[in-house]
Design a protein around this motif. Sequence first.
Motif, PDB file in Angstrom:
ATOM      1  N   THR A   1       0.978  -1.291   0.004  1.00 19.54           N
ATOM      2  CA  THR A   1       0.071  -0.036  -0.159  1.00 19.54           C
ATOM      3  C   THR A   1       0.894   1.186   0.038  1.00 19.54           C
ATOM      4  O   THR A   1       0.522   2.240  -0.718  1.00 19.54           O
ATOM      5  CB  THR A   1      -0.846   0.111   1.128  1.00 19.54           C
ATOM      6  OG1 THR A   1      -1.803  -1.192   0.972  1.00 19.54           O
ATOM      7  CG2 THR A   1      -1.702   1.123   1.438  1.00 19.54           C
TER       8      THR A   1
ATOM      9  N   ASP B   1      -8.144  -3.715  -1.812  1.00 15.09           N
ATOM     10  CA  ASP B   1      -7.872  -4.615  -0.605  1.00 15.09           C
ATOM     11  C   ASP B   1      -9.111  -4.230   0.590  1.00 15.09           C
ATOM     12  O   ASP B   1      -9.431  -2.860   0.446  1.00 15.09           O
ATOM     13  CB  ASP B   1      -6.769  -4.253  -0.042  1.00 15.09           C
ATOM     14  CG  ASP B   1      -6.288  -4.914   1.329  1.00 15.09           C
ATOM     15  OD1 ASP B   1      -7.337  -5.727   1.795  1.00 15.09           O
ATOM     16  OD2 ASP B   1      -5.326  -4.754   2.013  1.00 15.09           O
TER      17      ASP B   1
ATOM     18  N   ASN C   1      -6.545   0.555   3.317  1.00 18.19           N
ATOM     19  CA  ASN C   1      -5.527   1.276   3.840  1.00 18.19           C
ATOM     20  C   ASN C   1      -5.197   2.281   2.652  1.00 18.19           C
ATOM     21  O   ASN C   1      -4.934   3.361   2.950  1.00 18.19           O
ATOM     22  CB  ASN C   1      -4.255   0.439   4.107  1.00 18.19           C
ATOM     23  CG  ASN C   1      -4.766  -0.755   5.197  1.00 18.19           C
ATOM     24  OD1 ASN C   1      -3.918  -1.674   5.325  1.00 18.19           O
ATOM     25  ND2 ASN C   1      -5.319  -0.096   6.191  1.00 18.19           N
TER      26      ASN C   1
ATOM     27  N   ASP D   1      -3.640  -1.826  -5.917  1.00 20.61           N
ATOM     28  CA  ASP D   1      -3.035  -2.187  -4.572  1.00 20.61           C
ATOM     29  C   ASP D   1      -3.938  -3.496  -4.165  1.00 20.61           C
ATOM     30  O   ASP D   1      -4.876  -3.421  -4.281  1.00 20.61           O
ATOM     31  CB  ASP D   1      -3.406  -1.307  -3.505  1.00 20.61           C
ATOM     32  CG  ASP D   1      -2.454  -1.594  -2.208  1.00 20.61           C
ATOM     33  OD1 ASP D   1      -1.831  -2.442  -2.046  1.00 20.61           O
ATOM     34  OD2 ASP D   1      -3.205  -1.034  -1.227  1.00 20.61           O
TER      35      ASP D   1
END
Length: 263
Positions: free
Chosen positions: A17, A40, A44, A133
């Motif tokens: 991340t 994800d 994050n 990500d």
Amino acid sequence: MAEIIVVANQKGGVAKTTTTFNLASSLRAMGKRVLAVDFDHQGNLTSCLAKEGKQSIDMTIADLMNICIESEDEMVLPEKSEYIYDCDGVDFIGSNRALSTIEAKLLAEAGGERTLAEIIEPLRDDYDYILIDTNPSLGILTINALAVADDVMITVSPQYFSLEGLDDLIKSIVKVRKRINPKLGISGICLTMCHFRTKLYRRVYQDLMEYTADKIKIFDAKIPYTIKVGESLYAGENVAEYSATSPASIAYQSLAKEVVSCE
Ligand code: ADP
Ligand code: MG
């Protein structure tokens, strides 16, 4: 037309991340048009990019995946302005916990591994780079990301155990290339959180050189371990904004230049 790069490693805590965030802003600083996609369920990257907090993101990648799964005929997505947000010139699509509920739906879906591709492919013309990500697993969500990617950037934090698991990741990449996405390549391994002066770093680096045996590139830009990175995330800034002269900021700029030079 954008190059789609997936930042992956099924290990958690190896700076996927942090790298997506800082690489996106470094590419933007070079004048590139960048879209960062948080894929994800921990969200994050969304925390990094959403200046007004995660809760300000009304529509996430999970909503788009749901629309895609539920469309019987042609899929109609909302206007881009409803799901693409801006963070100082970097566009992004956010994520939240709802993404974890998508996983089971994808497994029950014919061709479920191409769902993300249906959302991302139409955006290619708008950007120079699309960075995705991923979550720390090799499940159907990561397969979705690999299915739309041109390249995978593998982040590795040189620690004991850090090479374990690389075989599994590379096997998954090879399978996705064979079965779903023939254009998928590995752009390289990005070493993150490096303690250059330690024996452990030197040993793991040596092992990695032997492991890759020149078949997989290790990026020259290696990201040092520095508290500035944690501090910058805490301050809600990329490391260049937080401390332009910090070694991590300089390393991420070098990484961006390498990525661009691989075009
Ligand atoms: P992942 O996405 O692979 O789980 P993160 O990007 O969330 O990993 O990073 C894990 C932790 O490591 C975070 O707390 C982050 O602040 C820290 N971190 C990442 N890169 C560095 C670095 N270069 N130096 C110091 N800490 C770092
Ligand atoms: Mg992460």
